[in-house]
Design a protein around this motif. Sequence first.
Motif, mmCIF file in Angstrom:
data_model
loop_
_atom_site.group_PDB
_atom_site.id
_atom_site.type_symbol
_atom_site.label_atom_id
_atom_site.label_comp_id
_atom_site.label_asym_id
_atom_site.label_seq_id
_atom_site.Cartn_x
_atom_site.Cartn_y
_atom_site.Cartn_z
ATOM 1 N N ALA A 114 37.060 28.832 36.839
ATOM 2 C CA ALA A 114 37.215 30.440 36.390
ATOM 3 C C ALA A 114 38.835 30.667 36.581
ATOM 4 O O ALA A 114 39.439 30.563 37.443
ATOM 5 N N ILE A 115 39.312 31.521 35.506
ATOM 6 C CA ILE A 115 40.703 31.757 35.419
ATOM 7 C C ILE A 115 40.648 33.267 35.631
ATOM 8 O O ILE A 115 40.134 34.020 34.676
ATOM 9 N N VAL A 116 41.277 34.081 36.613
ATOM 10 C CA VAL A 116 41.263 35.150 36.566
ATOM 11 C C VAL A 116 42.790 35.639 36.799
ATOM 12 O O VAL A 116 43.812 35.067 36.915
ATOM 13 N N GLY A 117 43.053 37.142 36.496
ATOM 14 C CA GLY A 117 44.073 37.696 36.282
ATOM 15 C C GLY A 117 44.470 38.941 35.794
ATOM 16 O O GLY A 117 43.432 39.371 35.112
ATOM 17 N N ARG A 118 45.420 39.647 36.006
ATOM 18 C CA ARG A 118 45.684 41.087 35.229
ATOM 19 C C ARG A 118 45.667 40.902 34.044
ATOM 20 O O ARG A 118 46.141 39.842 33.354
ATOM 21 N N SER A 119 45.481 41.845 33.100
ATOM 22 C CA SER A 119 45.936 41.755 31.699
ATOM 23 C C SER A 119 47.168 41.544 31.412
ATOM 24 O O SER A 119 48.384 42.102 32.224
#
Length: 242
Positions: A33-38
């Motif tokens: 899974a890849i997460v991060g802010r917009s």
Amino acid sequence: MPEIRLERIAKSFGDAPVLDRVDLVIPAGEFIAIVGRSGSGKSTLLRIIAGLEQATSGRLQSTDRLAVAFQEARLMPWLKVSENVGFGLPAKDQARIVTDALAEVGLAGKANAWPLTLSGGQAQRVSLARALVRQPEVLLLDEPFGALDALTKLEMQNLVGTLWRTHGWTVVMVTHDVAEAVRLADRVIVLDGGRISETVAIPGRGPRSPEDGHLAPLEARLLRHLGVPLPAGDAAPQPAHP
């Protein structure tokens, strides 16, 4: 199935850099899974893996046998569900393949339904069936459950986890939902300013129970890394011991 390998992948739109020399190896069969802010470059990275965007520089090793599911199911409203799923398939065995795929995603009775009559969760199930019939080696998910209500989202997470275990795909999922990431993925990658700033391995095999006490500290760690303030009492709950 081949691994996915990204070496010094960079991407700019005009003078605006989006990805900055990303190195990432995804072994065959892994769920990341890849997460991060917009604006961190998550969806751009996924689109490069999918072949929908070209990197400005760097090297990508992947496979042509991949399928993509987006937040919007992108069904053709003038075609029935079975026709959406089977669109582009050779005529030989098409009916059987489509029937089997719809049954696998829990829509055996919806083959003749029109897309506009489906709920959001049903539309996403059709999107997954459309991926199934193409027998991919890699499944790419771009915020696939972002528009769903909480209960439907849990059902869809369970379905994706079951399909992944059954078919042995490599799965790359972009999500804003950290809880979703730690529930499903083997590894969670944090993108920040176009670079990988953190990698967290999640023990066990997804989909994990939302009640698993080992997930809360990992979720809190990721949220802190993303700069999300946590209430003092919720910062890092520990798993219960008998």
